[in-house]
Design a protein around this motif. Structure first.
Motif, PDB file in Angstrom:
ATOM      1  N   ARG A  55      52.395  -2.409  62.740  1.00  0.00           N
ATOM      2  CA  ARG A  55      52.673  -3.418  62.226  1.00  0.00           C
ATOM      3  C   ARG A  55      51.801  -3.978  60.910  1.00  0.00           C
ATOM      4  N   GLY A  57      51.915  -7.866  59.083  1.00  0.00           N
ATOM      5  CA  GLY A  57      52.213  -9.102  58.931  1.00  0.00           C
ATOM      6  C   GLY A  57      52.594  -9.686  57.352  1.00  0.00           C
ATOM      7  N   GLU A  62      57.597  -9.561  59.423  1.00  0.00           N
ATOM      8  CA  GLU A  62      56.422  -8.460  59.757  1.00  0.00           C
ATOM      9  C   GLU A  62      57.625  -7.376  60.526  1.00  0.00           C
ATOM     10  N   SER A  64      57.514  -3.213  60.881  1.00  0.00           N
ATOM     11  CA  SER A  64      56.433  -2.652  62.099  1.00  0.00           C
ATOM     12  C   SER A  64      57.270  -1.378  61.901  1.00  0.00           C
TER      13      SER A  64
END
Length: 263
Positions: A55, A57, A62, A64
């Protein structure tokens, strides 16, 4: 170093919260925490292990990377459903301008960690889908919706069209994407809303952006039409009356008079 050293294919998910930039510093901090809690709760209820995700951020976003395999149908089907349910719970009782609403994009492609984030066309495409006009406009013209989901054509064909989810092609709407260097089509879904009925035109976008409250549009600027088809007369301007008590020296004053209601 072999050329295939960095080659890897992943399921890419990108999420972005609406209206982050217009919030003050504390509200932005609160939204970041709420976003992570929402994603964790929804993934857990969809039986997805976020510990296996790579991930990245950035504030209200976000991105992923998820290993390919049996989890793909869960990501396309169950995760958006659980996100919608969790957002409904979080937004309950919040004023409209404080609701958390998400754009979610999904794609499968080449993607891997690089020196300053992620690299690969899979990441590029999911980012273009997330920021494309159709998904932004869908969330804007469907104010009751908690999220808008856009899925790449390849992922849609492999997972939805082949019957691996409880969703069918009719739950989505095909949209054309022209975002920076990316040209193609994708599939749009807005949980709880008939996505095929949404007006995704530029005119609808402008209407949704209008900030003027309903009922205040130029009623005072133009006379309203009467039921018999005639134009209602413009009401006369309000009369102004000056009253003087005692003597007034008006030797250098200028007075103007108009017909007004008194003729």
């Amino acid at each position: 170093m072999p050329k295939h050293e960095y080659f890897d294919r992943k399921l890419c998910i990108s999420v972005d919260a609406e209206g982050y930039g217009r919030r003050d510093d504390r509200a932005q901090q609160d939204m970041q925490g709420a976003l992570l809690r929402i994603l964790a709760a929804a993934a857990g209820r969809a039986h997805l292990d976020r510990a296996t995700w790579t991930r990245q951020g950035i504030g209200d976003e976000e991105l992923s990377l998820i290993p390919l395999g049996p989890s793909e149908p869960l990501v396309v089907d169950d995760l958006p459903r659980q996100l919608d349910a969790e957002l409904s719970r979080v937004n309950c009782g919040r004023p409209p301008d404080n609701r958390i609403r998400l754009r979610v994009a999904m794609n499968v492609g080449v993607a891997y960690p690089a020196d300053n984030g992620f690299a690969g066309q899979g990441v590029v495409v999911v980012s273009r889908l997330l920021n494309s006009t159709p998904v932004r406009r869908a969330l804007k013209v469907a104010p009751s919706a908690n999220l808008a989901l856009i899925v790449s054509a390849g992922l849609f064909d492999d997972v939805v069209c082949q019957g691996h989810t409880t969703l069918g092609p009719g739950d989505f709407r095909r949209v054309d994407i022209a975002e920076k260097e990316y040209q193609g089509h994708a599939w749009l879904r807005v949980p709880g809303v008939d996505v095929s009925a949404l007006d995704l035109s530029a005119a609808a976008d402008r209407t949704a952006e209008a900030t003027e409250p309903a009922g205040t549009a130029s009623a005072a600027a133009e006379p309203a039409d009467r039921a018999d088809g005639a134009t209602a007369p413009t009401p006369p301007a309000a009369a102004v009356t000056n009253k003087f008590h005692g003597e007034v020296d008006a030797r250098y004053a200028t007075f103007g008079f108009s017909g007004g209601a008194r003729g």
